[in-house]
Write an enzyme that holds these catalytic residues in place. Sequence first.
Site, PDB file in Angstrom:
ATOM      1  N   ASN A  47       0.849  -1.203   0.000  1.00  0.00           N
ATOM      2  CA  ASN A  47       0.000   0.000   0.000  1.00  0.00           C
ATOM      3  C   ASN A  47       0.871   1.235   0.000  1.00  0.00           C
ATOM      4  O   ASN A  47       1.704   1.357   0.885  1.00  0.00           O
ATOM      5  CB  ASN A  47      -0.874   0.046   1.256  1.00  0.00           C
ATOM      6  CG  ASN A  47      -2.145  -0.733   1.082  1.00  0.00           C
ATOM      7  OD1 ASN A  47      -2.533  -1.034  -0.027  1.00  0.00           O
ATOM      8  ND2 ASN A  47      -2.781  -1.061   2.191  1.00  0.00           N
ATOM      9  N   ASP A  76      10.012   2.873   2.842  1.00  0.00           N
ATOM     10  CA  ASP A  76       8.802   2.252   3.410  1.00  0.00           C
ATOM     11  C   ASP A  76       9.112   0.799   3.817  1.00  0.00           C
ATOM     12  O   ASP A  76       8.307  -0.113   3.592  1.00  0.00           O
ATOM     13  CB  ASP A  76       7.633   2.305   2.422  1.00  0.00           C
ATOM     14  CG  ASP A  76       6.292   1.983   3.074  1.00  0.00           C
ATOM     15  OD1 ASP A  76       6.253   1.761   4.299  1.00  0.00           O
ATOM     16  OD2 ASP A  76       5.281   1.940   2.349  1.00  0.00           O
TER      17      ASP A  76
HETATM   18  O1  DOR Z   1       2.346  -1.663   2.451  1.00  0.00           O
HETATM   19  C1  DOR Z   1       2.357  -1.039   3.502  1.00  0.00           C
HETATM   20  N1  DOR Z   1       2.814  -1.595   4.642  1.00  0.00           N
HETATM   21  N2  DOR Z   1       1.888   0.207   3.516  1.00  0.00           N
HETATM   22  C2  DOR Z   1       1.717   0.886   4.674  1.00  0.00           C
HETATM   23  O2  DOR Z   1       1.297   2.017   4.608  1.00  0.00           O
HETATM   24  C3  DOR Z   1       2.013   0.254   5.981  1.00  0.00           C
HETATM   25  C4  DOR Z   1       3.018  -0.807   5.809  1.00  0.00           C
HETATM   26  C5  DOR Z   1       3.193  -1.696   7.025  1.00  0.00           C
HETATM   27  O3  DOR Z   1       3.204  -1.179   8.134  1.00  0.00           O
HETATM   28  O4  DOR Z   1       3.338  -2.896   6.863  1.00  0.00           O
END
Ligand code: DOR
Length: 434
Positions: free
Chosen positions: A286, A313
């Site tokens: 995401n 991320d």
């Molecule tokens: O893919 C994602 N994983 N998007 C996010 O915004 C949160 C993250 C997670 O904390 O695993």
Amino acid sequence: MLIVRGGRVIDPSSGVDEIADVVIEAGRIARVGRGAAAGLEASAPGHPDVRVVEAAGRWVVPGFIDLHVHFREPGQEYKEDIASGLMAASAGGYTAVCAMPNTKPINDTRAITEMMMARAREAGGPRLHPIAAATMGSRGEQLTEMADLREAGAIGVSDDGRCVMNALVMRRALEYARNFDLFFSQHCEDHHLTAGAQMHEGEIATRLGLQGWPRAAEDIIVARDLILAELTGARYHVAHISSLGAIRLVREAKSRGLAVTAEVTPHHLLLTDEALLGYDTSCKVNPPLREEADRQALREALRDGTIDCIATDHAPHSALEKDCEFAAAAPGLIGLEPAVPLLLELVRDGVLSPSRWVEAMSTAPARIGGLAGGSLAQGAAADLTVIDPDADWTLTATSLSSRSSNTPFLSREVRGRAVMTVVGGEVVYEHQPS
Ligand code: DOR
């Protein structure tokens, strides 16, 4: 004293790109330049306080800074804890990382922020800067005590993983963040438009029979937030931007001088939704991987500065949460260790100059977060990374320091790596060739 001798010093903060020496004393950059170490090396042999690192053929750059990582402490240490996350960061060439608040419990109080800072001090290595929650429990209703969070060490606020959906709460959060000099990093997702979504909405989702997350869900929030950022004068940052519409909006806002910034992840720069054709859960994330037109727009926007920086991320998940049906799989992939080798492709492909690349990895995130580092100018904190741009190696689960290995890039033959990471003049990572 640490002397890094004869490397290609690339420091966008001072416009330097030349073969030079870097001399570090008392945790700070003492001198940089051709022959800056001349005479000093003579005192090195046998001198316990002087170390000379030969850097011919290597890049010497301000240490990388990641504005967006998920270390799972407190609460889900089996995926990653602060110590393992910082080890992964140092092995990836990062000297500072900003930890998102979606831990268990959510980092919405001074006590949790202080605990994270204390754990990072115990672990040593890269600097840890918490980004605390903007609202209690990231529920989007009641603001956190941002003054307390700032005092405890938070440098920004975000409900990452969740978007602040209520425009009034968002307005107040921006006003509050501005008052306490915190930047606001938004996870831009209209949750009404993405209910049940598994991947980007488009042809591939239709072929796979998976429900899609339209670009509009990202663009609507970016548009609303830019209006609120203008109203409040807050420092607003778009986390993991992924759609071409959102880029257009940020470009327009920047052209009018708004204090708006944006980050892009390595996976959105490198992959598209086609990577999901085999229902590969390691590519579920995401915001979702989008289409080739988005990928090209992200690269162009990073090149021209519309997107300021790269953030990984880094989102560790265990095998249990990934080796399952697509709908049940957790979104996210790890990014700290694969980042340098994967992203050097952008330089080799001529998308970014080496200097713009270093700026996006270090100088720009330092500016956005108001952090030490991001510069090799005389007197700056001695946070730096030495890269071997030509090292050929293979990314494998055993080569990673992270506790998780959820990345679609495992087994990929890559070129380039961090070989030394220095924080405040201390060597915190040194690659040992096997
Ligand atoms: O893919 C994602 N994983 N998007 C996010 O915004 C949160 C993250 C997670 O904390 O695993």
